[in-house]
Design a protein around this motif. Structure first.
Motif, short mmCIF file in Angstrom:
data_model
loop_
_atom_site.label_atom_id
_atom_site.label_comp_id
_atom_site.label_asym_id
_atom_site.label_seq_id
_atom_site.Cartn_x
_atom_site.Cartn_y
_atom_site.Cartn_z
N GLU A 1 -6.09 -1.52 7.53
CA GLU A 1 -6.01 -0.93 8.86
C GLU A 1 -5.73 -1.98 9.92
O GLU A 1 -4.95 -1.75 10.85
CB GLU A 1 -7.29 -0.14 9.19
CG GLU A 1 -7.41 1.14 8.40
CD GLU A 1 -6.17 2.04 8.49
OE1 GLU A 1 -5.66 2.27 9.61
OE2 GLU A 1 -5.69 2.48 7.44
N GLN B 1 -0.10 7.21 -6.50
CA GLN B 1 -1.04 8.20 -6.01
C GLN B 1 -0.38 9.58 -5.91
O GLN B 1 -0.93 10.56 -6.37
CB GLN B 1 -1.60 7.79 -4.64
CG GLN B 1 -2.48 6.58 -4.68
CD GLN B 1 -3.80 6.85 -5.39
OE1 GLN B 1 -4.42 7.87 -5.16
NE2 GLN B 1 -4.19 5.94 -6.26
N SER B 2 0.80 9.64 -5.30
CA SER B 2 1.44 10.93 -5.08
C SER B 2 2.40 11.30 -6.21
O SER B 2 2.77 12.44 -6.34
CB SER B 2 2.22 10.92 -3.77
OG SER B 2 3.35 10.09 -3.87
N ASP B 3 2.80 10.31 -6.99
CA ASP B 3 3.78 10.55 -8.05
C ASP B 3 5.05 11.17 -7.48
O ASP B 3 5.68 12.01 -8.11
CB ASP B 3 3.18 11.45 -9.12
CG ASP B 3 3.31 10.87 -10.51
OD1 ASP B 3 3.84 9.76 -10.64
OD2 ASP B 3 2.86 11.54 -11.46
N ASP B 4 5.42 10.77 -6.27
CA ASP B 4 6.54 11.40 -5.57
C ASP B 4 7.76 10.49 -5.45
O ASP B 4 8.65 10.75 -4.66
CB ASP B 4 6.10 11.85 -4.18
CG ASP B 4 7.06 12.85 -3.57
OD1 ASP B 4 7.72 13.59 -4.33
OD2 ASP B 4 7.16 12.90 -2.34
N ASP C 1 0.83 -1.21 0.00
CA ASP C 1 0.00 0.00 0.00
C ASP C 1 0.86 1.25 0.00
O ASP C 1 0.59 2.20 -0.74
CB ASP C 1 -0.93 0.00 1.21
CG ASP C 1 -1.83 1.22 1.22
OD1 ASP C 1 -2.74 1.29 0.36
OD2 ASP C 1 -1.62 2.11 2.07
N TRP C 2 1.92 1.26 0.81
CA TRP C 2 2.81 2.43 0.85
C TRP C 2 3.47 2.66 -0.51
O TRP C 2 3.53 3.79 -0.99
CB TRP C 2 3.86 2.25 1.95
CG TRP C 2 4.77 3.43 2.06
CD1 TRP C 2 4.52 4.59 2.73
CD2 TRP C 2 6.05 3.59 1.45
NE1 TRP C 2 5.59 5.45 2.58
CE2 TRP C 2 6.54 4.86 1.80
CE3 TRP C 2 6.84 2.77 0.66
CZ2 TRP C 2 7.78 5.32 1.38
CZ3 TRP C 2 8.07 3.23 0.23
CH2 TRP C 2 8.52 4.50 0.59
N LYS D 1 -2.06 -2.86 9.70
CA LYS D 1 -1.26 -1.80 10.30
C LYS D 1 -1.29 -1.90 11.83
O LYS D 1 -0.26 -1.73 12.48
CB LYS D 1 -1.76 -0.42 9.85
CG LYS D 1 -1.43 -0.10 8.42
CD LYS D 1 -1.99 1.27 8.05
CE LYS D 1 -1.66 1.65 6.63
NZ LYS D 1 -2.18 3.00 6.31
N TYR E 1 2.37 1.76 -3.39
CA TYR E 1 1.33 2.25 -4.31
C TYR E 1 1.10 3.74 -4.10
O TYR E 1 1.02 4.51 -5.06
CB TYR E 1 0.04 1.46 -4.09
CG TYR E 1 -1.09 1.96 -4.95
CD1 TYR E 1 -1.15 1.64 -6.31
CD2 TYR E 1 -2.10 2.76 -4.41
CE1 TYR E 1 -2.18 2.11 -7.11
CE2 TYR E 1 -3.13 3.24 -5.20
CZ TYR E 1 -3.17 2.91 -6.54
OH TYR E 1 -4.19 3.38 -7.34
N GLN E 2 1.00 4.16 -2.84
CA GLN E 2 0.79 5.57 -2.54
C GLN E 2 1.93 6.43 -3.08
O GLN E 2 1.70 7.47 -3.69
CB GLN E 2 0.66 5.80 -1.02
CG GLN E 2 -0.54 5.14 -0.38
CD GLN E 2 -1.85 5.66 -0.91
OE1 GLN E 2 -1.99 6.84 -1.19
NE2 GLN E 2 -2.82 4.78 -1.05
N VAL E 3 3.16 6.00 -2.87
CA VAL E 3 4.33 6.78 -3.29
C VAL E 3 4.49 6.77 -4.81
O VAL E 3 4.79 7.79 -5.42
CB VAL E 3 5.61 6.23 -2.61
CG1 VAL E 3 6.86 6.84 -3.22
CG2 VAL E 3 5.56 6.49 -1.12
N SER F 1 7.43 -4.05 -5.78
CA SER F 1 6.03 -3.67 -5.91
C SER F 1 5.28 -4.65 -6.81
O SER F 1 4.17 -5.08 -6.48
CB SER F 1 5.94 -2.25 -6.49
OG SER F 1 4.59 -1.88 -6.67
#
Length: 117
Positions: A69, A28-31, A20-21, A72, A23-25, A49
């Motif tokens: 959740e 989602q954030s394109d960071d 999930d992290w 986590k 995927y977010q990076v 990934s």
């Protein structure tokens, strides 16, 4: 150069949260470029990934959010010895439990490699 494969062992909860992290990076954030400046590191990040995406059925389940959740919370409880003791974004982790301060090459149950065992 010998390209011997390395095996990394994660619990299902660790894999789910890491997936999930990532995927977010990455999406989602394109960071990713802002976090990982050396593009050579992107190759193993994409490999990890992709492997997680192919392995984890949880990421496609309709109850993905509650499962994530719960995973986590399990990891926090394992890491901190109690549920819901989170480290806020930007919080200094020097006061965090020892697990945050593992030195490279120190064995432990934190996704250590399975190389040569």
């Amino acid at each position: 150069m010998d390209e011997e494969a390395i095996t990394i062992r994660l619990t299902r909860d660790q894999a789910f949260v890491l997936s999930d992290w990532l995927y977010q990076v990455m999406f989602q954030s394109d960071d990713l470029e802002g976090i990982v400046h050396d593009r050579a590191v992107w190759s193993p990040i994409y490999a990890i990934s992709g492997t997680l995406d192919k392995t984890l059925r949880e990421i496609f389940m309709p109850d993905h959010g509650p499962r994530l959740e719960a995973a986590k919370e399990h990891l926090r409880a394992d890491l901190y010895g109690g549920a819901d003791e989170t480290t806020a974004p930007g919080q200094d982790v020097t006061d965090a439990p020892q697990a945050h301060q593992i030195e490279r090459g120190t064995p432990g149950n934190h996704g250590e490699s399975d190389q040569g065992r």
